[in-house]
Scaffold this motif. Structure first.
Motif, mmCIF file in Angstrom:
data_model
loop_
_atom_site.group_PDB
_atom_site.id
_atom_site.type_symbol
_atom_site.label_atom_id
_atom_site.label_comp_id
_atom_site.label_asym_id
_atom_site.label_seq_id
_atom_site.Cartn_x
_atom_site.Cartn_y
_atom_site.Cartn_z
ATOM 1 N N GLY A 56 0.798 -1.220 0.000
ATOM 2 C CA GLY A 56 0.000 0.000 0.000
ATOM 3 C C GLY A 56 0.829 1.268 0.000
ATOM 4 N N ARG A 57 2.124 1.128 -0.192
ATOM 5 C CA ARG A 57 3.036 2.280 -0.232
ATOM 6 C C ARG A 57 4.069 2.093 -1.333
ATOM 7 N NH1 ARG A 57 3.036 5.869 3.902
ATOM 8 N NH2 ARG A 57 1.721 5.389 5.692
ATOM 9 N N CYS A 58 4.592 3.208 -1.816
ATOM 10 C CA CYS A 58 5.640 3.156 -2.823
ATOM 11 C C CYS A 58 6.926 2.641 -2.196
ATOM 12 C CB CYS A 58 5.854 4.547 -3.414
ATOM 13 S SG CYS A 58 7.249 4.650 -4.572
ATOM 14 N N GLY A 59 7.597 1.739 -2.883
ATOM 15 C CA GLY A 59 8.836 1.201 -2.347
ATOM 16 C C GLY A 59 9.975 2.197 -2.359
ATOM 17 N N ALA A 60 9.846 3.265 -3.155
ATOM 18 C CA ALA A 60 10.917 4.260 -3.260
ATOM 19 C C ALA A 60 10.718 5.427 -2.296
ATOM 20 C CB ALA A 60 11.018 4.762 -4.697
ATOM 21 N N CYS A 61 9.558 6.103 -2.394
ATOM 22 C CA CYS A 61 9.339 7.301 -1.575
ATOM 23 C C CYS A 61 8.490 7.037 -0.341
ATOM 24 C CB CYS A 61 8.700 8.405 -2.420
ATOM 25 S SG CYS A 61 6.988 8.057 -2.910
ATOM 26 N N ARG A 62 7.928 5.814 -0.237
ATOM 27 C CA ARG A 62 7.090 5.410 0.902
ATOM 28 C C ARG A 62 5.779 6.181 0.978
ATOM 29 N NH1 ARG A 62 7.840 0.810 1.712
ATOM 30 N NH2 ARG A 62 6.816 0.981 3.741
ATOM 31 N N GLY A 63 5.395 6.824 -0.101
ATOM 32 C CA GLY A 63 4.119 7.530 -0.131
ATOM 33 C C GLY A 63 2.959 6.549 -0.199
ATOM 34 N N PRO A 64 1.833 6.851 0.448
ATOM 35 C CA PRO A 64 0.670 5.948 0.420
ATOM 36 C C PRO A 64 0.049 5.896 -0.971
ATOM 37 C CG PRO A 64 0.096 8.021 1.469
ATOM 38 C CD PRO A 64 1.580 8.070 1.250
ATOM 39 N N LEU A 65 -0.311 4.703 -1.399
ATOM 40 C CA LEU A 65 -0.903 4.502 -2.721
ATOM 41 C C LEU A 65 -2.225 3.742 -2.578
ATOM 42 C CD1 LEU A 65 2.279 3.399 -4.724
ATOM 43 C CD2 LEU A 65 1.326 5.698 -4.491
ATOM 44 N N GLY A 66 -3.312 4.417 -2.839
ATOM 45 C CA GLY A 66 -4.613 3.761 -2.789
ATOM 46 C C GLY A 66 -5.091 3.499 -1.377
ATOM 47 N N PRO A 67 -6.154 2.696 -1.247
ATOM 48 C CA PRO A 67 -6.716 2.399 0.076
ATOM 49 C C PRO A 67 -5.767 1.541 0.904
ATOM 50 C CG PRO A 67 -7.713 0.987 -1.566
ATOM 51 C CD PRO A 67 -6.863 1.978 -2.322
ATOM 52 N N ARG A 68 -5.890 1.636 2.197
ATOM 53 C CA ARG A 68 -5.047 0.861 3.096
ATOM 54 C C ARG A 68 -5.379 -0.634 2.985
ATOM 55 N NH1 ARG A 68 -3.365 5.173 2.672
ATOM 56 N NH2 ARG A 68 -2.763 6.660 4.299
ATOM 57 N N VAL A 69 -4.348 -1.441 2.954
ATOM 58 C CA VAL A 69 -4.544 -2.888 2.860
ATOM 59 C C VAL A 69 -5.328 -3.398 4.060
ATOM 60 C CG1 VAL A 69 -3.370 -5.122 2.788
ATOM 61 C CG2 VAL A 69 -2.461 -3.202 1.465
ATOM 62 N N TRP A 70 -5.063 -2.828 5.233
ATOM 63 C CA TRP A 70 -5.756 -3.286 6.435
ATOM 64 C C TRP A 70 -7.239 -2.961 6.408
ATOM 65 C CZ3 TRP A 70 -8.220 0.624 8.866
ATOM 66 C CH2 TRP A 70 -7.703 1.915 8.767
ATOM 67 N N LEU A 71 -7.665 -2.111 5.475
ATOM 68 C CA LEU A 71 -9.081 -1.820 5.311
ATOM 69 C C LEU A 71 -9.707 -2.712 4.241
ATOM 70 C CD1 LEU A 71 -11.560 -0.093 5.929
ATOM 71 C CD2 LEU A 71 -10.726 1.571 4.249
ATOM 72 N N VAL A 72 -9.004 -2.923 3.137
ATOM 73 C CA VAL A 72 -9.537 -3.731 2.045
ATOM 74 C C VAL A 72 -9.621 -5.209 2.439
ATOM 75 C CG1 VAL A 72 -9.193 -4.448 -0.351
ATOM 76 C CG2 VAL A 72 -8.622 -2.114 0.346
ATOM 77 N N ALA A 73 -8.600 -5.723 3.119
ATOM 78 C CA ALA A 73 -8.562 -7.149 3.462
ATOM 79 C C ALA A 73 -9.753 -7.583 4.321
ATOM 80 C CB ALA A 73 -7.242 -7.488 4.158
ATOM 81 N N PRO A 74 -10.124 -6.848 5.374
ATOM 82 C CA PRO A 74 -11.297 -7.267 6.153
ATOM 83 C C PRO A 74 -12.591 -7.235 5.349
ATOM 84 C CG PRO A 74 -9.950 -5.757 7.424
ATOM 85 C CD PRO A 74 -9.419 -5.734 6.026
ATOM 86 N N VAL A 75 -12.728 -6.246 4.469
ATOM 87 C CA VAL A 75 -13.930 -6.183 3.635
ATOM 88 C C VAL A 75 -14.004 -7.408 2.721
ATOM 89 C CG1 VAL A 75 -15.133 -4.885 1.845
ATOM 90 C CG2 VAL A 75 -14.017 -3.669 3.717
ATOM 91 N N ALA A 76 -12.864 -7.774 2.126
ATOM 92 C CA ALA A 76 -12.820 -8.967 1.278
ATOM 93 C C ALA A 76 -13.099 -10.227 2.091
ATOM 94 C CB ALA A 76 -11.459 -9.068 0.589
ATOM 95 N N ALA A 77 -12.618 -10.251 3.337
ATOM 96 C CA ALA A 77 -12.868 -11.399 4.213
ATOM 97 C C ALA A 77 -14.353 -11.530 4.523
ATOM 98 C CB ALA A 77 -12.061 -11.265 5.501
ATOM 99 N N VAL A 78 -15.001 -10.419 4.779
ATOM 100 C CA VAL A 78 -16.447 -10.442 5.045
ATOM 101 C C VAL A 78 -17.199 -10.955 3.825
ATOM 102 C CG1 VAL A 78 -18.478 -9.017 5.506
ATOM 103 C CG2 VAL A 78 -16.374 -8.639 6.800
ATOM 104 N N GLY A 79 -16.796 -10.466 2.642
ATOM 105 C CA GLY A 79 -17.427 -10.948 1.419
ATOM 106 C C GLY A 79 -17.262 -12.441 1.241
ATOM 107 N N GLY A 80 -16.057 -12.941 1.507
ATOM 108 C CA GLY A 80 -15.817 -14.376 1.406
ATOM 109 C C GLY A 80 -16.647 -15.170 2.402
#
Length: 242
Positions: A56-80
């Motif tokens: 969820g972050r750039c490997g070079a500048c460490r800037g955040p990219l897109g939604p947080r993984v810790w937010l998307v993963a639980p939503v996907a888990a609920v869907g599953g």
């Protein structure tokens, strides 16, 4: 319950890949998917392992990219979990799992850029026809598929009509109509009750949210509302309790 927990784990493991997919596809219409960091311009790493381990972050500048993984993963888990809890070991479970993960992608993209890419809704429609059709054929009963196709036409037609009512971009859009058709296909496959419950739950939740936001002064009657996530929420609710 056991199947639901197992598929929830699969959904959670797909969280990083889904988060990267959201970042790459959260672009304006007719704009290619992102392949570079929006902060420093460094190209995103290739390979499926890089998707699975997306931080969820750039490997070079460490800037955040897109939604947080810790937010998307639980939503996907609920869907599953919802899919596994409802369908168990049914042969159609795999198609519904892919459908659920695709819905997670669509919801986050719609929240980010207010659009539902055809690059996702079209494959989900094809998945529905092929996957659900195969399951119906194996079960020697094509009635669920036929019901799903009729439901897709009804739901898609209804929301297409709503999109025509306000073609200024403030009401339903064509993307919402296409999504409604896909949701109609999958919910209709399960049953008419699931279809009606899903559509009503999605519409009601959107209306309730709009009322609350207006009462709080954060929206007015002319404010645009992102309908996609509410339609998807209604569909998940219908699958869970249907």
């Amino acid at each position: 319950m056991v199947v639901g927990i197992a598929i929830a784990l699969v959904g959670a493991l797909c969280g990083p890949a889904l988060a990267r997919g959201v970042y790459q596809m959260s672009v304006d219409a007719d704009t290619p998917a992102r392949h570079r960091c929006g902060h420093c311009g460094v190209r995103l790493p290739d390979g499926w392992i890089r998707f699975a381990l997306w931080p969820g972050r750039c490997g070079a500048c460490r800037g955040p990219l897109g939604p947080r993984v810790w937010l998307v993963a639980p939503v996907a888990a609920v869907g599953g979990f919802v899919v596994g809890h409802r369908l168990g070991n049914d042969p159609v479970t795999l198609s519904f799992l892919v459908f659920a993960l695709g819905c997670v992608l669509l919801a986050f993209i719609d929240l980010a850029v207010r659009r539902l890419p055809d690059q996702l809704t079209a494959p989900l429609a094809v998945l529905g026809v092929v996957g659900l059709g195969t399951a119906s054929y194996l079960g020697r009963d094509m009635t669920p598929l036929l019901r799903g196709l009729i439901a897709a036409a009804l739901a898609g037609g209804l929301f297409l009509g709503l999109a025509w009512v306000r073609p200024d971009g403030e009401g339903m859009g064509l993307g919402d109509a296409k999504l409604a058709a896909v949701l109609g296909l999958f919910l209709g496959y399960l049953g008419w009750r699931d279809l009606v419950l899903g559509m009503l739950a999605g519409t009601f939740s959107a209306a309730l949210f709009a009322v609350v936001m207006m009462r709080m002064g954060r929206m007015d009657r002319k404010s645009a509302l992102t309908y996609g996530p509410f339609l998807l929420l209604g569909a998940f609710f219908a699958v869970l309790v249907g």
